[in-house]
Design a protein around this motif. Structure first.
Motif, PDB file in Angstrom:
ATOM      1  N   VAL A 133       0.513  10.932  -6.305  1.00  0.00           N
ATOM      2  CA  VAL A 133       0.417   9.500  -6.954  1.00  0.00           C
ATOM      3  C   VAL A 133       1.575   8.949  -7.062  1.00  0.00           C
ATOM      4  O   VAL A 133       2.717   9.282  -7.538  1.00  0.00           O
ATOM      5  CB  VAL A 133      -0.537   9.722  -8.346  1.00  0.00           C
ATOM      6  CG1 VAL A 133      -0.663   8.243  -9.082  1.00  0.00           C
ATOM      7  CG2 VAL A 133      -1.675  10.495  -8.146  1.00  0.00           C
TER       8      VAL A 133
ATOM      9  N   ARG B 151       0.878  -1.064  -0.210  1.00  0.00           N
ATOM     10  CA  ARG B 151       0.183   0.038  -0.015  1.00  0.00           C
ATOM     11  C   ARG B 151       0.822   1.213  -0.089  1.00  0.00           C
ATOM     12  O   ARG B 151       1.809   1.396   0.409  1.00  0.00           O
ATOM     13  CB  ARG B 151      -1.042   0.143   1.339  1.00  0.00           C
ATOM     14  CG  ARG B 151      -2.062  -1.125   1.095  1.00  0.00           C
ATOM     15  CD  ARG B 151      -2.910  -0.979   2.465  1.00  0.00           C
ATOM     16  NE  ARG B 151      -2.193  -1.139   3.500  1.00  0.00           N
ATOM     17  CZ  ARG B 151      -2.821  -1.217   4.931  1.00  0.00           C
ATOM     18  NH1 ARG B 151      -4.092  -0.599   4.921  1.00  0.00           N
ATOM     19  NH2 ARG B 151      -1.980  -1.395   5.917  1.00  0.00           N
TER      20      ARG B 151
ATOM     21  N   ILE C 296      -5.701   2.086 -10.348  1.00  0.00           N
ATOM     22  CA  ILE C 296      -5.606   2.996  -9.287  1.00  0.00           C
ATOM     23  C   ILE C 296      -6.083   2.524  -8.126  1.00  0.00           C
ATOM     24  O   ILE C 296      -7.174   2.165  -8.100  1.00  0.00           O
ATOM     25  CB  ILE C 296      -6.154   4.321  -9.911  1.00  0.00           C
ATOM     26  CG1 ILE C 296      -5.585   4.808 -10.758  1.00  0.00           C
ATOM     27  CG2 ILE C 296      -5.891   5.413  -8.498  1.00  0.00           C
ATOM     28  CD1 ILE C 296      -6.087   6.119 -11.420  1.00  0.00           C
ATOM     29  N   ARG C 297      -5.420   2.279  -7.105  1.00  0.00           N
ATOM     30  CA  ARG C 297      -5.821   2.039  -5.838  1.00  0.00           C
ATOM     31  C   ARG C 297      -5.662   3.117  -4.417  1.00  0.00           C
ATOM     32  O   ARG C 297      -4.675   3.835  -4.729  1.00  0.00           O
ATOM     33  CB  ARG C 297      -5.050   0.813  -5.229  1.00  0.00           C
ATOM     34  CG  ARG C 297      -5.541  -0.435  -6.066  1.00  0.00           C
ATOM     35  CD  ARG C 297      -4.793  -1.879  -5.269  1.00  0.00           C
ATOM     36  NE  ARG C 297      -5.245  -2.980  -6.178  1.00  0.00           N
ATOM     37  CZ  ARG C 297      -4.522  -3.515  -7.173  1.00  0.00           C
ATOM     38  NH1 ARG C 297      -3.517  -2.790  -7.731  1.00  0.00           N
ATOM     39  NH2 ARG C 297      -5.159  -4.561  -7.755  1.00  0.00           N
ATOM     40  N   ASP C 298      -6.342   3.373  -3.517  1.00  0.00           N
ATOM     41  CA  ASP C 298      -6.084   4.168  -2.660  1.00  0.00           C
ATOM     42  C   ASP C 298      -4.963   3.707  -1.333  1.00  0.00           C
ATOM     43  O   ASP C 298      -4.423   2.584  -1.567  1.00  0.00           O
ATOM     44  CB  ASP C 298      -7.435   4.456  -1.880  1.00  0.00           C
ATOM     45  CG  ASP C 298      -8.098   3.295  -1.067  1.00  0.00           C
ATOM     46  OD1 ASP C 298      -7.375   2.445  -0.846  1.00  0.00           O
ATOM     47  OD2 ASP C 298      -9.306   3.681  -0.852  1.00  0.00           O
ATOM     48  N   ASP C 299      -4.787   4.458  -0.299  1.00  0.00           N
ATOM     49  CA  ASP C 299      -3.811   4.222   0.533  1.00  0.00           C
ATOM     50  C   ASP C 299      -4.192   2.925   1.548  1.00  0.00           C
ATOM     51  O   ASP C 299      -3.558   2.550   2.296  1.00  0.00           O
ATOM     52  CB  ASP C 299      -3.539   5.268   1.306  1.00  0.00           C
ATOM     53  CG  ASP C 299      -4.990   5.992   2.066  1.00  0.00           C
ATOM     54  OD1 ASP C 299      -5.747   5.533   1.890  1.00  0.00           O
ATOM     55  OD2 ASP C 299      -4.488   7.036   2.737  1.00  0.00           O
TER      56      ASP C 299
ATOM     57  N   VAL D 297     -10.005   1.641  -6.997  1.00  0.00           N
ATOM     58  CA  VAL D 297     -10.568   2.984  -7.117  1.00  0.00           C
ATOM     59  C   VAL D 297     -11.270   3.057  -8.764  1.00  0.00           C
ATOM     60  O   VAL D 297     -12.050   3.039  -9.014  1.00  0.00           O
ATOM     61  CB  VAL D 297      -9.601   4.071  -6.851  1.00  0.00           C
ATOM     62  CG1 VAL D 297     -10.430   5.524  -7.243  1.00  0.00           C
ATOM     63  CG2 VAL D 297      -9.176   4.078  -5.793  1.00  0.00           C
TER      64      VAL D 297
ATOM     65  N   LEU E 291      -5.735  14.094  -9.791  1.00  0.00           N
ATOM     66  CA  LEU E 291      -5.324  13.387  -8.363  1.00  0.00           C
ATOM     67  C   LEU E 291      -3.882  14.001  -8.081  1.00  0.00           C
ATOM     68  O   LEU E 291      -2.881  13.886  -9.061  1.00  0.00           O
ATOM     69  CB  LEU E 291      -5.203  11.711  -8.798  1.00  0.00           C
ATOM     70  CG  LEU E 291      -6.502  11.072  -9.160  1.00  0.00           C
ATOM     71  CD1 LEU E 291      -6.239   9.596  -9.419  1.00  0.00           C
ATOM     72  CD2 LEU E 291      -7.607  11.362  -7.834  1.00  0.00           C
TER      73      LEU E 291
ATOM     74  N   THR F 149      -1.980   9.106  -0.181  1.00  0.00           N
ATOM     75  CA  THR F 149      -1.097   8.815  -1.581  1.00  0.00           C
ATOM     76  C   THR F 149      -2.011   7.431  -2.217  1.00  0.00           C
ATOM     77  O   THR F 149      -2.564   6.723  -1.676  1.00  0.00           O
ATOM     78  CB  THR F 149      -0.115   8.440  -1.372  1.00  0.00           C
ATOM     79  OG1 THR F 149       0.907   9.372  -0.644  1.00  0.00           O
ATOM     80  CG2 THR F 149       0.898   8.243  -2.629  1.00  0.00           C
ATOM     81  N   TRP F 150      -2.239   7.826  -3.560  1.00  0.00           N
ATOM     82  CA  TRP F 150      -2.663   6.923  -4.416  1.00  0.00           C
ATOM     83  C   TRP F 150      -1.572   6.103  -5.034  1.00  0.00           C
ATOM     84  O   TRP F 150      -0.262   6.517  -5.386  1.00  0.00           O
ATOM     85  CB  TRP F 150      -3.417   7.566  -5.474  1.00  0.00           C
ATOM     86  CG  TRP F 150      -4.587   8.589  -5.044  1.00  0.00           C
ATOM     87  CD1 TRP F 150      -4.171   9.870  -4.987  1.00  0.00           C
ATOM     88  CD2 TRP F 150      -5.806   8.466  -4.722  1.00  0.00           C
ATOM     89  NE1 TRP F 150      -5.210  10.690  -4.637  1.00  0.00           N
ATOM     90  CE2 TRP F 150      -6.458   9.586  -4.385  1.00  0.00           C
ATOM     91  CE3 TRP F 150      -6.831   7.322  -4.775  1.00  0.00           C
ATOM     92  CZ2 TRP F 150      -7.870   9.814  -4.052  1.00  0.00           C
ATOM     93  CZ3 TRP F 150      -8.040   7.302  -4.244  1.00  0.00           C
ATOM     94  CH2 TRP F 150      -8.591   8.666  -4.081  1.00  0.00           C
ATOM     95  N   LYS F 151      -1.811   4.886  -5.576  1.00  0.00           N
ATOM     96  CA  LYS F 151      -0.657   3.953  -6.469  1.00  0.00           C
ATOM     97  C   LYS F 151      -1.406   3.586  -7.582  1.00  0.00           C
ATOM     98  O   LYS F 151      -2.677   3.067  -7.548  1.00  0.00           O
ATOM     99  CB  LYS F 151      -0.414   2.845  -5.370  1.00  0.00           C
ATOM    100  CG  LYS F 151       0.403   1.910  -6.186  1.00  0.00           C
ATOM    101  CD  LYS F 151       1.094   0.777  -5.486  1.00  0.00           C
ATOM    102  CE  LYS F 151       2.129   1.255  -4.564  1.00  0.00           C
ATOM    103  NZ  LYS F 151       3.054  -0.001  -4.048  1.00  0.00           N
ATOM    104  N   CYS F 152      -0.713   3.832  -8.729  1.00  0.00           N
ATOM    105  CA  CYS F 152      -1.038   3.606 -10.027  1.00  0.00           C
ATOM    106  C   CYS F 152      -0.278   2.612 -10.539  1.00  0.00           C
ATOM    107  O   CYS F 152       0.995   2.829 -10.869  1.00  0.00           O
ATOM    108  CB  CYS F 152      -1.177   4.864 -10.669  1.00  0.00           C
ATOM    109  SG  CYS F 152      -1.713   4.530 -12.672  1.00  0.00           S
TER     110      CYS F 152
END
Length: 645
Positions: free
Chosen positions: A605, A534, A561-564, A569, A602, A539-542
């Motif tokens: 990221v 995570r 894209i996922r969230d923290d 997402v 966003l 912060t977002w992860k792409c």
């Protein structure tokens, strides 16, 4: 520079081509400290002792700052003296301060490997002294240990006794400073390289331009020069010639990268994906004579007009064109070197191209068991030296005499025969003494033949030796040649023991350095199990990936894209045609993700993809032709976040 003596430092300064030096000599065998600098650096010595030298540097761009070379007391009973001395130095000036040297202390147990651990109170004492002095470590690169003892034995030990530290003011002044540990075996300490303002890696400059008469035979040469000359505008004739030279250098092994297509002729120019061109038909209609690549594109989009292309050209050529990628990020037509993935010219790639394509190239090859040289584990300069011997390039007196140079022809070392390579290495009594001391003379004597070439002698002898003995054999030949040159140029004669020890020292040092490098690389690249993690809070992860379908002639792009908290997402997929190479496809996926994130507004990221090559080049701002699609995203990097593999 710790551990120096005044009677040696001047010779070292001269050898390293420094202009000035300052030395604090020590009594006995304890060494000393010294500093050397060039006249382009404006600095002055402000203070010194047996254990330090303080220097004030006057930087024209950033102002004055302070550099201290430090040598901590080596005696275990004086650790506290060393820590208090560090505190005292920290209060000596208010300037931005950097201190580098041998502290004879470590900051954590991880900085020691082998034998017993250092007592924790010693580690804590040094930590407190560093903290009290307002110092922090400068970013470290390279091997993690700087001192070693008894390597290769059960009692081996390595420690990080040397380091570079700085206070906050200096770190703000030089935000990208690094210190690198350089592996060498001339001492039990590895040298440190401090780069205050490291420059990004620059590509090699091309060599001086040389016009090739063979270009006149190329059918597209005249057209190429005329078209490019018209684009140079109203500049001076000298500038036009420089630009033309640059373009011709690229054109000689060029491939066009398609931007608008207006500057690329449809005929006889290398712009297809495989680096080839379309030959202009002899009976071509005058209306088609001046077609450009732009004429094959749709007017409102950067896409091939497949209907026009198939109606104008045969199926084979049309397929080649439709398989040539068009990238939105390439805005202008430009020439690239087609024999390197990054589009930049190198001598190595040009050589390989010539060797693989020039008719009758076999006549330039020299027969021989060359693998005995290139595959032997020994320093590269020794391989080059052995190649020179076997190609009869070594400037012995006989060789120089044959080339018309007026010089004596007798052997420099024994004065008993003409000095050619065979005599110097296999017949000269001086060399025979060296071979006998190294235990190689019996093998050499059995297989040498002074009536054949030195190349044949070298290969015949190396063929009978094992891997280790071949390396020793080559290094001794190099040392004999150095002995000969020292007699000529320095009027110095050394005993055969020195010749043999020099050869052994060179080979042993090179092997030890490789061992250290390999051990470090193994530590860095040990097998790991990778799992998705995570991102940090807020912060977002792409995640980005690309797939390649040759049957469909397409590249597939997937973005998620996922969230923290790791919750899904958004996601999307895209297809691009035609198919691209792997690096360009991965880079195109990154570009697509960057654009999408920007449109979604966003922030913060983190991008993650599985192409290390693309990630490294992106993060190091070294985007080349193979990852051209990432160029647009570079401008968004600071707005989005880091990119990892």
């Amino acid at each position: 520079m710790p551990y120096t003596h005044l009677n040696k430092i001047e010779n070292l300064r001269y050898a390293l081509e420094y202009d000035y030096c300052f030395t604090v000599d020590r009594d006995g065998r304890g060494g000393g400290v010294a500093v050397m600098w060039r006249k382009v650096v404006n600095c002055s010595i402000t203070n010194y002792s047996l254990n330090h030298i303080d220097i004030e540097v006057d930087d024209l761009q950033r102002g004055k700052w302070r550099l201290t070379g430090f040598y901590g007391y080596p005696e275990g009973s004086r650790r506290r003296d060393s820590w208090n001395f560090l505190r005292q130095l920290s209060n000596a000036s208010q300037l931005p301060w950097c201190i580098i040297g041998d502290f004879n202390d470590i900051l954590s147990s991880d900085e020691k490997q082998g034998r017993s651990q250092r007592p924790q109170w010693l580690i804590n004492g040094f930590r407190e002294a560093v903290s009290d002095s307002g110092l922090v470590d400068i970013h470290w690169k390279g091997y993690p240990f700087t001192w070693f003892k008894s390597l290769g034995t059960e009692r081996a030990v390595e420690e990080k006794l040397d380091r570079a530290m700085a206070n906050d003011i200096w770190c703000n002044m030089f935000q990208y400073a690094t210190v690198e540990c350089l592996t060498t075996t001339a001492s039990d300490h590895y040298p440190l390289l401090l780069e205050c303002d490291p420059k990004p890696i620059q590509h090699r400059h091309l060599k001086q331009f040389k016009f090739e008469n063979a270009w006149f035979a190329e059918p597209e040469f005249d057209t190429f020069v005329k078209q490019h000359w018209e684009t140079y505008g109203n500049t001076t004739i000298t500038r036009k010639l420089d630009d033309c030279a640059s373009d011709l250098t690229s054109w000689s092994g060029h491939k066009w990268s398609i931007g608008t297509g207006h500057n690329i002729s449809l005929w006889d120019q290398n712009w297809l994906s495989d680096g080839t061109s379309i030959k202009k038909p002899d009976n071509i209609d005058s209306q088609l004579n001046n077609l450009t690549v732009a004429d094959l594109l749709h007017h409102n989009a950067k896409e091939w007009d497949s209907g026009l292309i198939r109606g104008l050209l045969n199926d084979d050529i049309a397929d080649k064109i439709l398989h040539t990628p068009l990238l939105e990020s390439v805005q202008n037509d430009k020439i690239t070197w087609q024999h390197e993935k990054n589009g930049l010219y190198t001598v190595k790639s040009a050589y390989r191209f010539c060797i693989s394509t020039i008719p009758g190239r076999d006549q330039h090859r020299v027969e021989g068991k060359w693998h005995l040289i290139w595959q032997t584990q020994m320093p590269p300069k020794i391989k080059n030296f052995m190649w020179r011997i076997c190609r009869n390039c070594l400037p012995t007196r006989a060789r120089l005499h044959d080339r018309g140079v007026t010089c004596p022809i007798n052997c420099v070392l024994c004065d008993a025969g003409d000095e050619d390579s065979n005599h110097l290495f296999f017949s000269c009594q001086n060399s025979i003494n060296c071979w006998q001391q190294m235990g190689l003379w019996s093998s050499i004597m059995q297989h040498r033949n002074l009536t054949i070439s030195v190349k044949e002698n070298v290969f015949n002898i190396m063929l009978q030796l094992n891997e280790d003995s071949r390396a020793v054999f080559a290094c001794v030949m190099w040392s004999i040649w150095k002995q000969r040159n020292d007699v000529i140029w320095r009027n110095e004669r050394v005993h055969r023991t020195v010749v043999c020890e020099r050869a052994n020292s060179l080979l042993t040092g090179w092997r030890n350095a490789r061992e250290v490098r390999d051990r470090y690389n193994n530590q860095q690249h040990s097998p790991q199990r990778f799992e998705w993690t995570r991102p940090d809070a807020g912060t977002w992860k792409c995640n980005v990936d690309a797939s390649f379908s040759r049957s469909r002639n397409k590249v597939g792009i997937g973005v998620c894209i996922r969230d923290d908290q790791g919750q899904f997402v958004l996601a999307k997929t895209e297809w691009y045609s035609p198919i691209l190479d792997v690096d360009t496809g991965e880079a195109l996926g990154l570009l697509s993700a960057l654009k999408w994130v920007k449109d979604l507004h966003l922030n913060s990221v983190v991008f993650e993809l599985d192409s290390k090559r693309v990630v490294d080049k992106f993060n190091n701002n070294m985007i080349d032709e193979s990852v051209e699609a990432s160029k647009w995203g570079c401008s968004q990097f600071s707005k989005s976040g880091p990119i990892s593999s």
